[in-house]
Design an enzyme around this catalytic site. Structure first.
Site, PDB file in Angstrom:
ATOM      1  CG  HIS A 168     -36.336  22.199   5.180  1.00  0.00           C
ATOM      2  ND1 HIS A 168     -35.144  21.978   5.822  1.00  0.00           N
ATOM      3  CD2 HIS A 168     -37.291  21.727   6.006  1.00  0.00           C
ATOM      4  CE1 HIS A 168     -35.384  21.387   6.991  1.00  0.00           C
ATOM      5  NE2 HIS A 168     -36.679  21.242   7.129  1.00  0.00           N
TER       6      HIS A 168
ATOM      7  CD  GLU B  60     -33.056  20.853   3.429  1.00  0.00           C
ATOM      8  OE1 GLU B  60     -32.017  20.329   3.001  1.00  0.00           O
ATOM      9  OE2 GLU B  60     -33.064  21.968   3.967  1.00  0.00           O
TER      10      GLU B  60
ATOM     11  CG  HIS C  99     -27.203  24.849   8.390  1.00  0.00           C
ATOM     12  ND1 HIS C  99     -27.276  26.094   8.972  1.00  0.00           N
ATOM     13  CD2 HIS C  99     -28.470  24.394   8.324  1.00  0.00           C
ATOM     14  CE1 HIS C  99     -28.533  26.353   9.251  1.00  0.00           C
ATOM     15  NE2 HIS C  99     -29.283  25.355   8.855  1.00  0.00           N
TER      16      HIS C  99
END
Ligand code: PXP
Length: 246
Positions: free
Chosen positions: A43, A70, A194
């Protein structure tokens, strides 16, 4: 089969705290990928405090399995993704100053950008996943926007588990079950991520199966410090594989 996508941002954060290449991300990726169900997520954030843009090409050259990039689809990130052609891009609605992605993409947030980005990624044959809340309306919105997968935000489920509030845990699991079922009915892959960890992952996978991918970074990095890389990965892989229906 559920793919365990290991987010290596925290390894990059550690590396970036000193000059040099310790830990070396490419070595870690090679070792992580000796575990067959493992894929890699990065990310890259605009301030490059984690994985940096210049890490992407070397990473692409060593990753043999699923590679997921991401982030918010800024022009800077999208151009890099389109030229690198990873397996997948996960789109998140991060504000520029956010510490970690703490909410999903909601209908009405940059809808035109979302459609435009999906068209570009589809044309490049890069799978598109949209990070959303566990909400069936949001799943339908994702499907209409042209994504291939939804990543259901599990932060609220994890918080409920941490506080041991069983009613909230069950409520969250019900929401995730409905959202996952709705996604599958619409032909979308189901991803989740998450704050997942060894304590909350098993129950989640049992309740929401089949889940195509779980994306885990923070807890898994901490567990690598506690148990060592291979032992940690064995724990996670066993949990993930054990929850797959026959
Ligand atoms: N999914 C998304 C979209 C994320 O932004 C992150 C954190 O970068 C994760 C999953 C992984 O979350 P955690 O580090 O809490 O496992």
């Amino acid at each position: 089969m559920t793919n365990l996508s290991v987010n290596i941002n925290k390894l990059a954060l550690l590396r970036n705290s000193r000059p040099g290449e310790h830990p070396n991300l490419l070595d870690f990726v090679t070792r992580l990928e000796t575990h067959p169900i493992v894929g890699i997520t990065v990310h890259p954030r605009p301030d490059e405090r984690h994985v940096r843009y210049r890490d992407l090409l070397p990473l692409k050259s060593v990753i043999r399995g699923e590679f997921n990039i991401e982030g918010y689809p800024s022009q800077a990130l999208l151009q890099r993704v389109l030229s690198l052609k990873p397996t997948q891009m996960t789109l998140v609605p991060d504000r520029i100053d956010v510490l970690t992605s703490d909410s999903g993409w909601v209908p009405g947030f940059d809808d035109e950008l979302l459609k435009h980005v999906c068209t570009k990624l589809n044309a490049a044959k890069i799978r598109v996943s949209l990070f959303i809340e566990a909400n069936t309306e949001h799943v339908r919105f994702a499907a209409e926007s042209g994504v291939d997968a939804v990543e259901l935000y599990t932060g609220e489920y994890a918080k409920a588990c941490d506080t041991n509030n069983l009613t909230r845990v069950e409520d969250e699991l019900m929401k995730h079950q409905s959202a996952a079922e709705c996604a599958r009915t619409l032909g979308l892959r189901v991803h989740a991520g998450h704050d997942l960890n060894l304590q909350n992952l098993g129950r989640y996978l049992q309740m929401c199966a089949p889940v195509d991918e779980v994306s885990i970074g923070h807890a898994l990095t901490v567990d690598m410090l506690r148990f060592g890389l291979d032992s940690c990965l064995e724990h996670y892989c066993l949990l993930v594989s054990g929850c797959n229906p026959e």
